[in-house]
Design a protein around this motif. Sequence first.
Motif, PDB file in Angstrom:
ATOM      1  N   GLY A  55       0.808  -1.209   0.000  1.00 20.72           N
ATOM      2  CA  GLY A  55       0.000   0.000   0.000  1.00 20.72           C
ATOM      3  C   GLY A  55       0.842   1.260   0.000  1.00 20.72           C
ATOM      4  O   GLY A  55       1.775   1.387   0.790  1.00 20.72           O
ATOM      5  N   TYR A  56       0.513   2.161  -0.899  1.00 21.03           N
ATOM      6  CA  TYR A  56       1.270   3.414  -1.013  1.00 21.03           C
ATOM      7  C   TYR A  56       1.248   4.193   0.294  1.00 21.03           C
ATOM      8  O   TYR A  56       2.278   4.698   0.743  1.00 21.03           O
ATOM      9  N   SER A  60       4.434   5.020   2.636  1.00 26.74           N
ATOM     10  CA  SER A  60       4.773   6.419   2.879  1.00 26.74           C
ATOM     11  C   SER A  60       4.869   6.682   4.380  1.00 26.74           C
ATOM     12  O   SER A  60       5.796   7.359   4.849  1.00 26.74           O
ATOM     13  N   GLU A  61       3.944   6.134   5.133  1.00 30.08           N
ATOM     14  CA  GLU A  61       3.961   6.285   6.595  1.00 30.08           C
ATOM     15  C   GLU A  61       5.158   5.563   7.212  1.00 30.08           C
ATOM     16  O   GLU A  61       5.721   6.007   8.198  1.00 30.08           O
ATOM     17  N   TRP A  62       5.549   4.431   6.633  1.00 26.75           N
ATOM     18  CA  TRP A  62       6.718   3.684   7.112  1.00 26.75           C
ATOM     19  C   TRP A  62       7.968   4.542   6.979  1.00 26.75           C
ATOM     20  O   TRP A  62       8.782   4.603   7.895  1.00 26.75           O
ATOM     21  N   TYR A  92      11.612   4.079  -9.456  1.00 27.36           N
ATOM     22  CA  TYR A  92      11.124   4.184  -8.081  1.00 27.36           C
ATOM     23  C   TYR A  92      10.180   5.381  -8.001  1.00 27.36           C
ATOM     24  O   TYR A  92      10.517   6.431  -7.490  1.00 27.36           O
ATOM     25  N   ASP A  93       8.969   5.166  -8.496  1.00 25.76           N
ATOM     26  CA  ASP A  93       8.032   6.279  -8.608  1.00 25.76           C
ATOM     27  C   ASP A  93       6.901   6.237  -7.586  1.00 25.76           C
ATOM     28  O   ASP A  93       5.966   7.021  -7.652  1.00 25.76           O
ATOM     29  N   ASN A  94       7.001   5.294  -6.640  1.00 25.25           N
ATOM     30  CA  ASN A  94       6.025   5.302  -5.550  1.00 25.25           C
ATOM     31  C   ASN A  94       6.645   4.692  -4.297  1.00 25.25           C
ATOM     32  O   ASN A  94       7.657   3.988  -4.359  1.00 25.25           O
ATOM     33  N   ALA A  95       6.027   4.978  -3.183  1.00 27.64           N
ATOM     34  CA  ALA A  95       6.576   4.559  -1.889  1.00 27.64           C
ATOM     35  C   ALA A  95       6.595   3.039  -1.742  1.00 27.64           C
ATOM     36  O   ALA A  95       7.499   2.493  -1.110  1.00 27.64           O
ATOM     37  N   GLU A  96       5.631   2.341  -2.330  1.00 25.72           N
ATOM     38  CA  GLU A  96       5.569   0.890  -2.175  1.00 25.72           C
ATOM     39  C   GLU A  96       6.774   0.200  -2.815  1.00 25.72           C
ATOM     40  O   GLU A  96       7.421  -0.650  -2.180  1.00 25.72           O
ATOM     41  N   ILE A  97       7.090   0.567  -4.027  1.00 26.57           N
ATOM     42  CA  ILE A  97       8.260  -0.001  -4.703  1.00 26.57           C
ATOM     43  C   ILE A  97       9.534   0.351  -3.946  1.00 26.57           C
ATOM     44  O   ILE A  97      10.400  -0.489  -3.715  1.00 26.57           O
ATOM     45  N   THR A  98       9.630   1.604  -3.536  1.00 25.72           N
ATOM     46  CA  THR A  98      10.836   2.093  -2.866  1.00 25.72           C
ATOM     47  C   THR A  98      11.048   1.421  -1.518  1.00 25.72           C
ATOM     48  O   THR A  98      12.145   0.937  -1.223  1.00 25.72           O
TER      49      THR A  98
END
Length: 129
Positions: A55-56, A60-62, A92-98
């Motif tokens: 989840g994005y 992001s919260e992590w 790496y265009d979103n927090a989930e992938i990153t």
Amino acid sequence: MVERVVNLNYNIMQTSVKTELIEHLLNLINDGVLTDENRDDWHFHAFNEDYYLIGYYNCSEWLKKHNIDSFDAIGICQKYEIDNFGECHKVYDNAEITVNMLVYIYGEELLHSLGAESIEELNEELENM
């Protein structure tokens, strides 16, 4: 087969991340996922078999929880790919992938730094950290 380089100098792993990953590994040991029989695949089972976090928003919260700047995280992931594969193919265009790649990298560093040869040794080293 591509020989991968474990570079322990991507960035200093946040203590909170290290603590979380240690807890994750201990849970996998207690659940019987990591065993002596699959020692060569510990990293795969712990950090690559499934997403660490989904989840994005959650990812992001992590990053916020661990005080990691998203651009720093992206940079670490890109540097890892370049160091190990000669170039960076992934976007790496979103927090989930990153986040999942960052956890993959930090998990590899953590397991490599321990150098445990058995599940008992891994468990003991993790509990003493």
